[in-house]
Scaffold this active site. Structure first.
Site, PDB file in Angstrom:
ATOM      1  N   GLN A   1      29.505 -56.926  33.729  1.00 24.11           N
ATOM      2  CA  GLN A   1      30.265 -57.706  32.747  1.00 24.11           C
ATOM      3  C   GLN A   1      31.783 -57.688  32.904  1.00 24.11           C
ATOM      4  O   GLN A   1      32.438 -58.733  32.776  1.00 24.11           O
ATOM      5  CB  GLN A   1      29.904 -57.224  31.323  1.00 24.11           C
ATOM      6  CG  GLN A   1      30.496 -58.104  30.256  1.00 24.11           C
ATOM      7  CD  GLN A   1      30.284 -57.640  28.830  1.00 24.11           C
ATOM      8  OE1 GLN A   1      31.029 -58.025  27.946  1.00 24.11           O
ATOM      9  NE2 GLN A   1      29.282 -56.845  28.552  1.00 24.11           N
TER      10      GLN A   1
ATOM     11  N   GLU B   1      29.948 -50.155  29.078  1.00 26.79           N
ATOM     12  CA  GLU B   1      30.629 -50.544  27.841  1.00 26.79           C
ATOM     13  C   GLU B   1      30.757 -49.421  26.804  1.00 26.79           C
ATOM     14  O   GLU B   1      31.852 -49.053  26.387  1.00 26.79           O
ATOM     15  CB  GLU B   1      29.864 -51.729  27.228  1.00 26.79           C
ATOM     16  CG  GLU B   1      30.310 -52.136  25.829  1.00 26.79           C
ATOM     17  CD  GLU B   1      31.692 -52.748  25.796  1.00 26.79           C
ATOM     18  OE1 GLU B   1      31.982 -53.597  26.642  1.00 26.79           O
ATOM     19  OE2 GLU B   1      32.489 -52.373  24.921  1.00 26.79           O
TER      20      GLU B   1
ATOM     21  N   ASP C   1      34.128 -53.779  28.309  1.00 27.07           N
ATOM     22  CA  ASP C   1      33.877 -54.649  29.463  1.00 27.07           C
ATOM     23  C   ASP C   1      34.741 -55.904  29.423  1.00 27.07           C
ATOM     24  O   ASP C   1      35.619 -56.109  30.256  1.00 27.07           O
ATOM     25  CB  ASP C   1      32.401 -55.075  29.472  1.00 27.07           C
ATOM     26  CG  ASP C   1      31.513 -53.995  30.086  1.00 27.07           C
ATOM     27  OD1 ASP C   1      32.029 -53.183  30.854  1.00 27.07           O
ATOM     28  OD2 ASP C   1      30.312 -53.990  29.792  1.00 27.07           O
TER      29      ASP C   1
ATOM     30  N   GLY D   1      45.835 -52.479   8.513  1.00 26.69           N
ATOM     31  CA  GLY D   1      47.275 -52.684   8.306  1.00 26.69           C
ATOM     32  C   GLY D   1      47.718 -52.266   6.920  1.00 26.69           C
ATOM     33  O   GLY D   1      47.026 -51.515   6.225  1.00 26.69           O
ATOM     34  N   GLY D   2      48.863 -52.759   6.517  1.00 26.83           N
ATOM     35  CA  GLY D   2      49.450 -52.345   5.248  1.00 26.83           C
ATOM     36  C   GLY D   2      48.939 -53.121   4.043  1.00 26.83           C
ATOM     37  O   GLY D   2      49.346 -52.850   2.912  1.00 26.83           O
TER      38      GLY D   2
HETATM   39  N1  CAO Z   1      26.499 -55.793  50.401  1.00 28.02           N
HETATM   40  C1  CAO Z   1      26.168 -54.511  50.634  1.00 28.02           C
HETATM   41  N2  CAO Z   1      26.270 -53.533  49.722  1.00 28.02           N
HETATM   42  C2  CAO Z   1      26.712 -53.875  48.504  1.00 28.02           C
HETATM   43  C3  CAO Z   1      27.062 -55.198  48.187  1.00 28.02           C
HETATM   44  C4  CAO Z   1      26.959 -56.171  49.196  1.00 28.02           C
HETATM   45  N3  CAO Z   1      27.271 -57.455  48.982  1.00 28.02           N
HETATM   46  N4  CAO Z   1      27.454 -55.224  46.885  1.00 28.02           N
HETATM   47  C5  CAO Z   1      27.338 -53.971  46.427  1.00 28.02           C
HETATM   48  N5  CAO Z   1      26.891 -53.158  47.380  1.00 28.02           N
HETATM   49  C6  CAO Z   1      26.642 -51.720  47.301  1.00 28.02           C
HETATM   50  C7  CAO Z   1      27.885 -50.919  46.990  1.00 28.02           C
HETATM   51  O1  CAO Z   1      28.671 -50.780  48.121  1.00 28.02           O
HETATM   52  C8  CAO Z   1      27.268 -49.607  46.524  1.00 28.02           C
HETATM   53  O2  CAO Z   1      26.873 -48.859  47.645  1.00 28.02           O
HETATM   54  P1  CAO Z   1      27.197 -47.293  47.822  1.00 28.02           P
HETATM   55  O3  CAO Z   1      26.711 -46.623  46.583  1.00 28.02           O
HETATM   56  O4  CAO Z   1      26.423 -46.920  49.046  1.00 28.02           O
HETATM   57  O5  CAO Z   1      28.660 -47.143  48.002  1.00 28.02           O
HETATM   58  C9  CAO Z   1      25.983 -50.072  45.836  1.00 28.02           C
HETATM   59  O6  CAO Z   1      25.803 -51.433  46.211  1.00 28.02           O
HETATM   60  C10 CAO Z   1      25.946 -49.988  44.323  1.00 28.02           C
HETATM   61  O7  CAO Z   1      27.174 -50.284  43.735  1.00 28.02           O
HETATM   62  P2  CAO Z   1      27.589 -49.586  42.370  1.00 28.02           P
HETATM   63  O8  CAO Z   1      27.530 -48.088  42.554  1.00 28.02           O
HETATM   64  O9  CAO Z   1      28.867 -50.135  41.892  1.00 28.02           O
HETATM   65  O10 CAO Z   1      26.430 -50.082  41.367  1.00 28.02           O
HETATM   66  P3  CAO Z   1      25.596 -49.278  40.275  1.00 28.02           P
HETATM   67  O11 CAO Z   1      24.603 -50.236  39.771  1.00 28.02           O
HETATM   68  O12 CAO Z   1      25.072 -47.985  40.797  1.00 28.02           O
HETATM   69  O13 CAO Z   1      26.685 -48.926  39.136  1.00 28.02           O
HETATM   70  C11 CAO Z   1      28.341 -49.481  37.466  1.00 28.02           C
HETATM   71  C12 CAO Z   1      27.056 -49.904  38.206  1.00 28.02           C
HETATM   72  C13 CAO Z   1      28.778 -50.625  36.595  1.00 28.02           C
HETATM   73  C14 CAO Z   1      28.034 -48.246  36.606  1.00 28.02           C
HETATM   74  C15 CAO Z   1      29.439 -49.136  38.497  1.00 28.02           C
HETATM   75  O14 CAO Z   1      29.591 -50.236  39.361  1.00 28.02           O
HETATM   76  C16 CAO Z   1      30.787 -48.795  37.864  1.00 28.02           C
HETATM   77  O15 CAO Z   1      31.007 -47.714  37.318  1.00 28.02           O
HETATM   78  N6  CAO Z   1      31.761 -49.724  37.975  1.00 28.02           N
HETATM   79  C17 CAO Z   1      33.115 -49.518  37.511  1.00 28.02           C
HETATM   80  C18 CAO Z   1      33.237 -49.596  36.026  1.00 28.02           C
HETATM   81  C19 CAO Z   1      32.702 -50.902  35.484  1.00 28.02           C
HETATM   82  O16 CAO Z   1      33.095 -51.966  35.835  1.00 28.02           O
HETATM   83  N7  CAO Z   1      31.806 -50.731  34.512  1.00 28.02           N
HETATM   84  C20 CAO Z   1      31.396 -51.843  33.699  1.00 28.02           C
HETATM   85  C21 CAO Z   1      30.279 -52.585  34.216  1.00 28.02           C
HETATM   86  S1  CAO Z   1      29.815 -53.751  33.002  1.00 28.02           S
HETATM   87  O17 CAO Z   1      29.058 -52.859  31.853  1.00 28.02           O
END
Ligand code: CAO
Length: 415
Positions: A16, A138, A167, A246-247
């Site tokens: 998001q 979030e 988000d 607020g106030g």
């Molecule tokens: N080709 C190849 N690999 C890809 C890719 C692509 N096009 N797109 C993503 N990937 C890979 C990433 O490189 C990552 O690989 P590694 O773990 O080996 O480095 C993997 O996919 C997973 O990515 P991720 O760790 O970001 O995803 P997740 O689902 O495990 O975590 C989230 C999700 C949101 C918790 C994490 O991305 C995060 O903390 N983001 C930052 C904060 C944020 O934006 N949070 C809000 C999200 S909205 O609620």
């Protein structure tokens, strides 16, 4: 011409926060190229699906005005294509878990080598410090940024809000950082790193609560209901229920029908300037001159009595009647509008804030359009792309690959 026409965004965002940011830029005319993993795509395509095998509303409502290219950026061919995309684009946006792009081989240093004009923007849960490696969603951000501690009823548990301030709020902050960096680039000719941590974004939106934290050092917060109720203040800004921040004291009050309709309520603000109008309206004319009620300071310890009397009156009216009566008297009130009422509100349809979108697989759905209106850059909401819908056209037009190169990349599973 749209405001951001000609700006190319390499959109590596998912879920998001990041998608909110790039959708905003797309509404203002930027060409947003969303990079997704082949065969998988943004995880939200498949989350909270209401129609089997059709992109969820979670995805469609956050990814308008974008083109989708599939790319395995961990494969050698994928890395070559990504390098070309970095050369061609102005802005790269990502919100992967900390370190994911570095592990792919695309650190900020490497990105600068490829394109010194690149603006590289990231959302992370936390900034540098003890929590910088944490994954964040979030509600974690709402809890870590001060919102949950200050939201909810006094004596109740910390509460998260429905507004996605972690988000979507951080996505909005990031978009502001990106356009600011684009403006600076017009003078400097250089790109830069733009970062926004969700904790920081939430804390920024909770600014008034940090204000109250410091005011506590100098005595009780008299505009909080608990002051009038004789409940002592602790060390930290407390949860304030529906007290106004607020106030001008305000509360949510019952209206006619509250027994059966969960949204038959109004917000009511006892703005000092219109106190006499309030007294006349609720039939408490004697409070206009009574020293216990006539001034804002005198009323502070008696807010429960004041709002109980106002509620006795609002309960005899619907929330819309309260608005019709109070508005001409300059008394600030607001009906509690449900999502159903907002979805059906004609004025929001007319301004393009609520928009009906046609999607080839799901049919028609409602979304929230661009809430920011520019007189010279109107926003048109274009449906979200299907997974990889624009892969070939982007590889041809932006990357400059031939049809043979595209076929080879597909055979290797790189796109
Ligand atoms: N080709 C190849 N690999 C890809 C890719 C692509 N096009 N797109 C993503 N990937 C890979 C990433 O490189 C990552 O690989 P590694 O773990 O080996 O480095 C993997 O996919 C997973 O990515 P991720 O760790 O970001 O995803 P997740 O689902 O495990 O975590 C989230 C999700 C949101 C918790 C994490 O991305 C995060 O903390 N983001 C930052 C904060 C944020 O934006 N949070 C809000 C999200 S909205 O609620």
């Amino acid at each position: 011409m749209k405001a951001l026409e000609g700006v190319k965004i390499l959109d590596f965002t998912h879920v998001q926060s990041g998608p909110t940011c790039t959708q905003l830029l797309g509404w203002f005319g930027a060409d947003v190229i969303k990079v997704e993993r082949p065969g998988v795509g943004d995880a939200t395509r498949g989350q909270l699906q209401d129609i089997p095998d059709v992109d969820s509303l979670y995805f469609t409502m956050l990814n308008h005005n974008k083109r989708s290219v599939t790319l395995n950026s961990k494969s050698d061919r994928g890395k070559e294509i990504l390098t070309r995309l970095i050369e061609e684009c102005d802005v790269m946006v990502e919100n992967f878990a900390p370190g994911a792009l570095d592990r792919m081989g695309f650190s900020w240093e490497r990105i600068q080598e490829i394109n010194s004009r690149m603006i590289y923007a990231s959302v992370k849960g936390f900034g540098p410090g003890p929590y910088e490696d944490c994954k964040v969603y979030e509600n974690v951000a709402q809890c870590a940024g001060g919102a949950a501690s200050t939201t909810g009823m006094l004596g109740g548990v910390p509460t998260v809000t429905g507004a996605q301030i972690g988000d979507s709020g951080t996505g909005l902050h990031l978009a502001f950082g990106i356009v600011t960096a684009l403006y600076q680039r017009t003078h400097s000719g250089k790109g830069q790193r733009v970062s926004c941590a969700m904790q920081d974004g939430v804390l920024n939106l909770c600014r008034v609560k940090l204000r109250d934290q410091q005011r506590l050092d100098n005595g009780p917060l008299k505009e909080y209901s608990q002051f009038g109720e004789g409940v002592e203040f602790g060390e930290a800004t407390p949860r304030a229920g529906n007290d106004s921040g607020g106030g001008q004291p305000g509360r949510i009050l019952k209206c006619k029908g509250w027994e059966t309709d969960p949204d038959a309520y109004t917000y009511f603000i006892t703005q000092a300037a219109v106190w006499k109008n309030i007294c006349d309206t609720i039939g408490k004319e004697e409070w206009k001159e009574d020293p216990d009620f006539a001034t804002p300071d005198a009323r502070l310890p008696r807010l429960n009595e004041v709002f109980n009397a106002i509620e006795d009156w609002t309960m005899t009216k619907t929330k819309f009647e309260v608005l019709e009566i109070c508005n001409p008297l300059n008394i600030p009130v607001g009906p509690i509008l449900s999502m159903k009422e907002l979805a059906e509100e004609p004025s929001l349809r007319e301004t393009g804030t609520i928009v009906e979108v046609e999607h080839p697989e799901r049919g028609t759905y409602l979304t929230v359009g661009n809430p920011v209106k520019l007189s010279d850059s109107p926003s048109e909401v274009v449906r979200s792309p299907l997974l990889g819908e624009h892969t070939d056209e982007i590889l041809r037009e932006v990357v400059g690959l031939s049809d043979n190169d595209i076929a080879a990349a597909r055979d290797e599973g790189a796109i």
